[in-house]
Enzyme design. Sequence first.
Site, PDB file in Angstrom:
ATOM      1  N   HIS A  27      12.531 -21.738 -25.546  1.00  0.00           N
ATOM      2  CA  HIS A  27      13.859 -21.224 -25.901  1.00  0.00           C
ATOM      3  C   HIS A  27      14.871 -21.853 -24.944  1.00  0.00           C
ATOM      4  CE1 HIS A  27      16.454 -17.622 -27.166  1.00  0.00           C
ATOM      5  NE2 HIS A  27      17.179 -18.245 -26.233  1.00  0.00           N
TER       6      HIS A  27
ATOM      7  N   ASN B 173      23.018 -21.211 -27.301  1.00  0.00           N
ATOM      8  CA  ASN B 173      21.652 -21.606 -27.596  1.00  0.00           C
ATOM      9  C   ASN B 173      21.614 -23.001 -28.209  1.00  0.00           C
ATOM     10  OD1 ASN B 173      19.961 -19.082 -27.185  1.00  0.00           O
ATOM     11  ND2 ASN B 173      21.549 -18.282 -28.534  1.00  0.00           N
TER      12      ASN B 173
ATOM     13  N   CYS C  99      24.137 -15.283 -23.004  1.00  0.00           N
ATOM     14  CA  CYS C  99      23.498 -14.077 -22.479  1.00  0.00           C
ATOM     15  C   CYS C  99      24.584 -13.221 -21.849  1.00  0.00           C
ATOM     16  CB  CYS C  99      22.427 -14.418 -21.455  1.00  0.00           C
ATOM     17  SG  CYS C  99      21.659 -12.938 -20.727  1.00  0.00           S
TER      18      CYS C  99
END
Length: 312
Positions: free
Chosen positions: A222, A264, A255
């Site tokens: 990720h 992301n 985040c």
Amino acid sequence: MSVTAWPVLPATHPEAGLPTSVSVYEVGARDGLQAEIGIVATEEKIRFLLALRDAGLRTVEATSFVSPRWVPQLADAAEVLAGLGDDLAPYPVLVPNQRGLERALEAGATAVAVFVSATETFAQRNLNMTRGQALEAAQSVAASALDAGLTVRGYVSMCFGDPWEGRVAPQAVAEVSRSLIDAGAYEVSLGDTIGVGTAGHVRHLVDVHRAHDVPVDSVALHFHDTYGQALANVHAGLQAGVRCFDASAGGIGGCPFAGTATGNLATEDLLWMLTGLGIETGVDLAQVVAAGARMTSLLGKPTQSRVAAALG
């Protein structure tokens, strides 16, 4: 020459030694939206999720049953699940604790994810627990979920670096991952929460996991693209044998508990690279571009996907 005159997919040139197929684990509706201040209407979230699933994404993380006080964007978690139809297996949800699991079960969830930080400081800032306490809590939630017949995925955050602690020992990450696998997680997703990882770091971290008896088939990656390394890191992961990568349509996200974490890895950019390598995903790029474009438009932001911007 106009960009629209080019083919909508890249030329395919497979590379020896890489997997022939991978899974793209879509996180835009949860990890993407959780950091957004402007509240997206429930019906738009449902539309986004269904469009991504229709594009061929096998797993589309739907939401999180976290306290609305901490993440107001996801206060409608139960309503979102209610709009996704009878089969919720493709729509896992994140659960931070036993209360979150109870709410998820009440809403009909059949797949959940738990999360732990690889570092002490982020565990305390994110969960108000020590790292050890957070791991014990995740193990307890996983056991309860498995008893209820749910599947469980594990997230490990701050795997490549921490804004408060700096560099993170790969062995510490692997120990957390091994604990989650022992608790019944079918997979652990290793998060580069602040995007500082590089290709060699990725390969080393996967190797350390192997040394801790965490098979590569149980590892997902990720990445955040804070320093522009996400696709290079994916390629390193492919070389290491990883076959599952998290991504977010439109590159939305970050985040809310780590200010240096930017968007992301964009699903569109990941799909473009994988297509060029001849790696099968089963996902329709054009449909993902459309879904991501609608959501970023609703958010009032430009897409963070270079591919979506080029094709647009």
